[in-house]
Design an enzyme around this catalytic site. Structure first.
Site, PDB file in Angstrom:
ATOM      1  N   GLY A  20       5.457  51.167  48.941  1.00 35.31           N
ATOM      2  CA  GLY A  20       6.129  50.216  49.112  1.00 35.31           C
ATOM      3  C   GLY A  20       7.137  50.612  47.414  1.00 35.31           C
ATOM      4  N   TYR A  21       6.481  51.438  46.741  1.00 37.86           N
ATOM      5  CA  TYR A  21       7.045  51.840  45.357  1.00 37.86           C
ATOM      6  C   TYR A  21       7.835  53.423  45.230  1.00 37.86           C
ATOM      7  CZ  TYR A  21       5.010  47.530  43.743  1.00 37.86           C
ATOM      8  OH  TYR A  21       4.832  46.459  43.225  1.00 37.86           O
ATOM      9  N   GLU A  62      -1.813  64.752  56.060  1.00 37.90           N
ATOM     10  CA  GLU A  62      -2.842  64.112  56.703  1.00 37.90           C
ATOM     11  C   GLU A  62      -2.662  63.644  58.055  1.00 37.90           C
ATOM     12  OE1 GLU A  62      -2.841  60.355  54.474  1.00 37.90           O
ATOM     13  OE2 GLU A  62      -2.659  62.816  54.257  1.00 37.90           O
ATOM     14  N   HIS A  64       1.846  61.042  53.490  1.00 39.49           N
ATOM     15  CA  HIS A  64       1.027  61.883  53.489  1.00 39.49           C
ATOM     16  C   HIS A  64       0.802  62.830  54.753  1.00 39.49           C
ATOM     17  CE1 HIS A  64      -1.365  57.671  52.328  1.00 39.49           C
ATOM     18  NE2 HIS A  64       0.026  57.454  53.117  1.00 39.49           N
ATOM     19  N   GLY A  83      -2.635  55.121  47.528  1.00 42.16           N
ATOM     20  CA  GLY A  83      -3.407  53.844  47.024  1.00 42.16           C
ATOM     21  C   GLY A  83      -2.254  53.241  47.366  1.00 42.16           C
ATOM     22  N   SER A 113      -4.024  51.905  51.434  1.00 43.15           N
ATOM     23  CA  SER A 113      -2.660  51.338  50.980  1.00 43.15           C
ATOM     24  C   SER A 113      -2.028  49.953  51.432  1.00 43.15           C
ATOM     25  CB  SER A 113      -2.007  52.868  51.541  1.00 43.15           C
ATOM     26  OG  SER A 113      -2.379  53.744  50.692  1.00 43.15           O
ATOM     27  N   ASN A 126       3.571  55.465  53.913  1.00 42.76           N
ATOM     28  CA  ASN A 126       2.835  54.166  53.906  1.00 42.76           C
ATOM     29  C   ASN A 126       3.258  53.429  52.242  1.00 42.76           C
ATOM     30  OD1 ASN A 126       1.908  51.853  54.129  1.00 42.76           O
ATOM     31  ND2 ASN A 126      -0.148  51.758  54.348  1.00 42.76           N
ATOM     32  N   GLY A 163      -0.760  48.738  46.564  1.00 47.04           N
ATOM     33  CA  GLY A 163      -0.024  48.128  45.154  1.00 47.04           C
ATOM     34  C   GLY A 163       1.029  48.903  44.238  1.00 47.04           C
ATOM     35  N   GLN A 183       3.144  59.383  42.271  1.00 46.74           N
ATOM     36  CA  GLN A 183       3.347  57.691  41.465  1.00 46.74           C
ATOM     37  C   GLN A 183       3.186  57.999  40.216  1.00 46.74           C
ATOM     38  OE1 GLN A 183       3.747  54.366  43.775  1.00 46.74           O
ATOM     39  NE2 GLN A 183       4.720  55.136  45.617  1.00 46.74           N
ATOM     40  N   CYS A 211       1.788  60.328  48.119  1.00 47.52           N
ATOM     41  CA  CYS A 211       1.220  58.970  48.330  1.00 47.52           C
ATOM     42  C   CYS A 211       1.676  57.997  46.467  1.00 47.52           C
ATOM     43  CB  CYS A 211       0.619  57.998  48.775  1.00 47.52           C
ATOM     44  SG  CYS A 211       1.261  56.981  49.381  1.00 47.52           S
TER      45      CYS A 211
END
Length: 468
Positions: A372-373, A419, A417, A298, A115, A370, A300, A332, A328
């Site tokens: 950014g979107y 995990e 997350h 993932g 990520s 973690n 971006g 989205q 994560c």
């Protein structure tokens, strides 16, 4: 004051006088140099991009007296700010999106987390590198024990104080050696507090981590490439399907958008047989072979993975849906398939201390994050739904979406997350919940029952034969 009271006061005074005064202990030796507490191993010097020697044990190295002087380095932001320091990684420069993490531990896991692909990682924890870097040892499932992928994923790292001496029983090399061997630039000696203030105020920005003697003299205008314009999911995903724990009792298809090793471990350690598929694989054509679907994390912009979104939208319409769970970026992508939009957070949520509130029971969990979107779930006002979807978790700091849940179908996802690795494991029970649904679906949809009753043969009277 009575005689008894006077006697009691005198007794207390005498007792206090009888207590020995503490003596300040002084050290019996004086250190010859200002060593850090756990520091026992120093960086070795070796040519860049070559493998560091792997010691058989954690014996102390010696400083190389002939080692070259520290190479200057600079972090140059698109906003025009420049932070200078010294290089302790690879002797090359790189571009990326400057982001920060508030994690106190776990730099090997963070740096290998897919990520973080395309990003220059700024650590708010001042001291980094004090426990070195572990080996590429694998566990009983064939997964890396100490890393989230088989290489460093970020474009570079920025720290305030790099520990040139490290100490840990799993360490085989220093952080600087690891970065140099993998071609990742690293800078130390900068004011990371000032960088974080900038990123929080103006948002995450593009940056260049420049290494070399000419960093201060280089005044040319820099063109900052934006990594989010690339399909980072495609870069991080597996190119071919592969299997883990094939003898597991429940079969899970996992869409790899940049999956972490510990996500795979959390599934196979609970008895699942996992088939890892590329990000754009048409899983609907093979879902009859699986008991559940998992969408991974993932890097971006999630809008680069529209093929996955379309496949999910098709899966949501299935008359006999299999359980689906996302983490994560998986959250989205599932949200986009349900009809929600995504937006870029100002500086993202990255660290091990993010509070997420479960909207089902009001409990707050501290989570590892973690991203950014985020999903725009404003249409999901309290008590309202969108095509049967509702909020599952909400971030207690900024109110951003932390998960979705379908009211009638076995679909759910979380932005954080469960995990961890590193970080809190408060929500790891979500893997159990998902696999319980998958096992229940397996039993319900099994083509053959576990036991088929057959009529017993009727007893037929036979004449008794007498053998002479």
């Amino acid at each position: 004051m009575t005689i008894l009271q006077q006697a009691a006061i005198m007794t207390r005074v005498m007792a206090l006088k009888s207590i020995a005064r503490p003596v300040l202990a002084r050290p019996v030796f004086k250190a010859a140099a200002p060593y850090r507490g756990l520091a026992t191993v120093a960086d070795t010097v070796f040519p860049a991009n070559q493998a560091a020697p792997k010691p058989a044990h954690s014996a102390p190295y010696q400083f190389d007296a002939s080692a070259p002087k520290a190479t200057p380095a600079a972090l140059k932001l698109k906003s025009g700010h420049v932070f200078t320091g010294t290089s302790f990684g690879a002797q090359n420069s790189s571009f990326g999106e400057a982001v920060f993490t508030t994690s106190l531990v776990g730099y090997p896991e963070s740096m290998t987390d897919p990520s973080y692909r395309g990003q220059i990682l700024v650590f708010t924890q001042p001291l980094i590198g004090n426990y070195g870097v572990p080996s590429q040892e694998k566990d009983q499932f064939g997964l890396l024990k100490y890393f989230e992928s088989n290489k460093i994923q970020c474009q570079g790292i920025v720290v305030n104080d790099y520990a040139t001496r490290y100490s840990h029983w799993t360490a085989v090399e220093s952080l600087g050696e690891w970065c140099a061997r993998e071609g990742i630039p690293a800078i130390s000696g900068v004011d990371t507090r000032a960088i974080v203030h900038l990123l929080r105020d103006q948002g995450s920005t593009l940056a260049k981590l420049e290494v070399g003697q000419e960093v201060l003299e280089n005044k040319e205008v820099i063109e900052f490439p934006n990594p989010n314009e690339r399909n980072l999911v495609s870069e991080a995903s597996t190119k071919e399907p592969y299997e883990l724990n094939p003898m597991g009792d429940v079969k899970i298809a996992l869409i790899d958008c940049g999956v972490k090793e510990n996500i795979l471990r959390c599934l196979v350690a609970r008895g699942a047989a996992v088939t890892v598929l590329p990000w754009n694989y048409d899983f609907n054509s093979v879902m009859d072979q699986y008991d559940g679907l998992f969408i991974s994390n993932g890097p971006g912009d999630p809008r680069a993975a529209m093929a996955t979104v379309q496949n999910l939208a098709t899966a949501f319409k299935s008359p006999a849906p299999k359980p689906i769970f996302g983490i994560c970026m998986g959250n989205q992508l599932m949200g986009m398939a349900a009809g929600l939009e995504v937006y870029k957070l100002q500086f993202g949520n990255r660290g091990h201390n993010q509070p997420a509130i479960n909207m089902q029971n009001g409990r707050c969990s501290i989570t590892s994050q973690n991203h950014g979107y985020a999903l725009d779930d404003s249409v999901l006002a309290p008590g309202s739904t969108l095509k049967g979807w509702e909020k599952y978790f909400v971030n207690a700091n900024d109110g951003s979406n932390e998960g979705l849940r379908h009211l009638t179908k076995p679909f759910s996802s979380v932005q954080f997350h469960p995990e961890a690795k590193g970080g809190p494991q408060d929500t790891e029970y979500l893997f159990d919940d998902f696999l319980s649904l998958a096992r229940a679906e397996k039993v319900k949809n099994s083509a053959k029952p576990f036991f088929v009753s057959e009529p017993l043969p009727k007893n037929v009277a036979k004449p008794i034969e007498i053998v002479a």
